[in-house]
Motif scaffolding. Structure first.
Motif, PDB file in Angstrom:
ATOM      1  N   GLY A  86      -5.530  -2.795  10.251  1.00 26.01           N
ATOM      2  CA  GLY A  86      -6.811  -3.323   9.796  1.00 26.01           C
ATOM      3  C   GLY A  86      -6.632  -4.393   8.735  1.00 26.01           C
ATOM      4  O   GLY A  86      -5.544  -4.604   8.207  1.00 26.01           O
ATOM      5  N   ARG A  87      -7.745  -5.046   8.422  1.00 28.92           N
ATOM      6  CA  ARG A  87      -7.722  -6.064   7.365  1.00 28.92           C
ATOM      7  C   ARG A  87      -8.084  -5.465   6.015  1.00 28.92           C
ATOM      8  O   ARG A  87      -7.792  -6.057   4.985  1.00 28.92           O
ATOM      9  N   ARG A  88      -8.716  -4.272   6.034  1.00 30.04           N
ATOM     10  CA  ARG A  88      -9.104  -3.615   4.785  1.00 30.04           C
ATOM     11  C   ARG A  88      -8.817  -2.115   4.887  1.00 30.04           C
ATOM     12  O   ARG A  88      -9.723  -1.288   4.868  1.00 30.04           O
ATOM     13  N   ALA A 119     -16.439   3.999   5.230  1.00 34.38           N
ATOM     14  CA  ALA A 119     -17.357   3.066   5.878  1.00 34.38           C
ATOM     15  C   ALA A 119     -18.217   2.339   4.845  1.00 34.38           C
ATOM     16  O   ALA A 119     -18.407   1.117   4.929  1.00 34.38           O
ATOM     17  N   ASP A 124     -11.707  -0.762   7.247  1.00 36.60           N
ATOM     18  CA  ASP A 124     -11.644  -0.802   8.704  1.00 36.60           C
ATOM     19  C   ASP A 124     -10.511   0.068   9.255  1.00 36.60           C
ATOM     20  O   ASP A 124     -10.334   0.165  10.460  1.00 36.60           O
ATOM     21  N   GLU A 125      -9.758   0.723   8.352  1.00 37.18           N
ATOM     22  CA  GLU A 125      -8.694   1.628   8.761  1.00 37.18           C
ATOM     23  C   GLU A 125      -8.459   2.633   7.642  1.00 37.18           C
ATOM     24  O   GLU A 125      -8.527   2.283   6.461  1.00 37.18           O
ATOM     25  N   MET A 169      -8.734   3.689  13.066  1.00 39.37           N
ATOM     26  CA  MET A 169      -9.496   2.458  12.909  1.00 39.37           C
ATOM     27  C   MET A 169     -10.975   2.836  12.822  1.00 39.37           C
ATOM     28  O   MET A 169     -11.443   3.727  13.533  1.00 39.37           O
ATOM     29  N   LEU A 170     -11.676   2.166  11.944  1.00 41.49           N
ATOM     30  CA  LEU A 170     -13.116   2.446  11.765  1.00 41.49           C
ATOM     31  C   LEU A 170     -13.954   1.364  12.431  1.00 41.49           C
ATOM     32  O   LEU A 170     -13.543   0.266  12.602  1.00 41.49           O
TER      33      LEU A 170
END
Length: 170
Positions: A86-88, A119, A124-125, A169-170
């Motif tokens: 993820g990016r975040r 969330a 995002d992870e 992953m979210l």
């Protein structure tokens, strides 16, 4: 069961529950010196107090009738950037329950909170470390959509444990 954010006054109880839970589940795996070193570094009242005060952490308690039953720590940063997809990404640092209270839905309530908190933060992870020989915990995390992402290790004193990095992953 009630959930609430940890306060500085909770540090001693959190340190005690963390150390007790770890020793009950894993203490038999280690030499006394390694276990003692690990507990002093990872489950001391001073360390827990620093975590509660850290703005990059969220520490949620589960209680019933003012008795601490479990807790969950989130670090709003990536624990294993080399494995991040993820990016975040963020890290679920610990999700511990009182060994005498296992099976009462405490872990599920804390995991639901962790996913909601992640969330809301915009993660995002979520990454977490789980002992390679702890199938019960692995099954629990898989139930929430976590899967093995990498082989990693975890030090307890001088002993190196094989661990799995699980991620969702979210």
């Amino acid at each position: 069961m009630d959930l609430r954010m940890a306060k500085p006054a909770d540090a001693a109880a959190l340190a005690e529950l963390g150390a007790h839970s770890f020793v009950v589940k894993f203490g038999h795996l280690y030499r006394a010196e390694d276990l003692s070193t690990f507990l002093a570094e990872s489950h001391s009242e001073a360390k827990v107090a620093r975590e509660i005060a850290d703005p990059r952490m969220r520490v949620m308690l589960a209680e019933r009738d003012s008795k601490l039953l479990g807790y969950c720590k989130l670090i709003m940063a990536c624990g294993w950037p080399e494995h991040a997809r993820g990016r975040r990404p963020i890290e679920l640092k610990q999700l511990y329950t009182d060994p005498e209270a296992t099976g009462q839905g405490i872990g599920a309530r804390l995991m639901d909170w962790a996913l909601e908190e992640a969330a809301a933060f915009g993660a995002d992870e979520i990454q977490l470390s789980v002992y390679s020989d702890n199938p019960g915990a692995q099954k629990f995390y898989r139930r929430y959509g976590f899967d093995k992402a990498a082989d990693i290790h975890f030090m307890v004193g001088e002993q190196r444990d094989e661990e799995f990095l699980f991620a969702k992953m979210l």
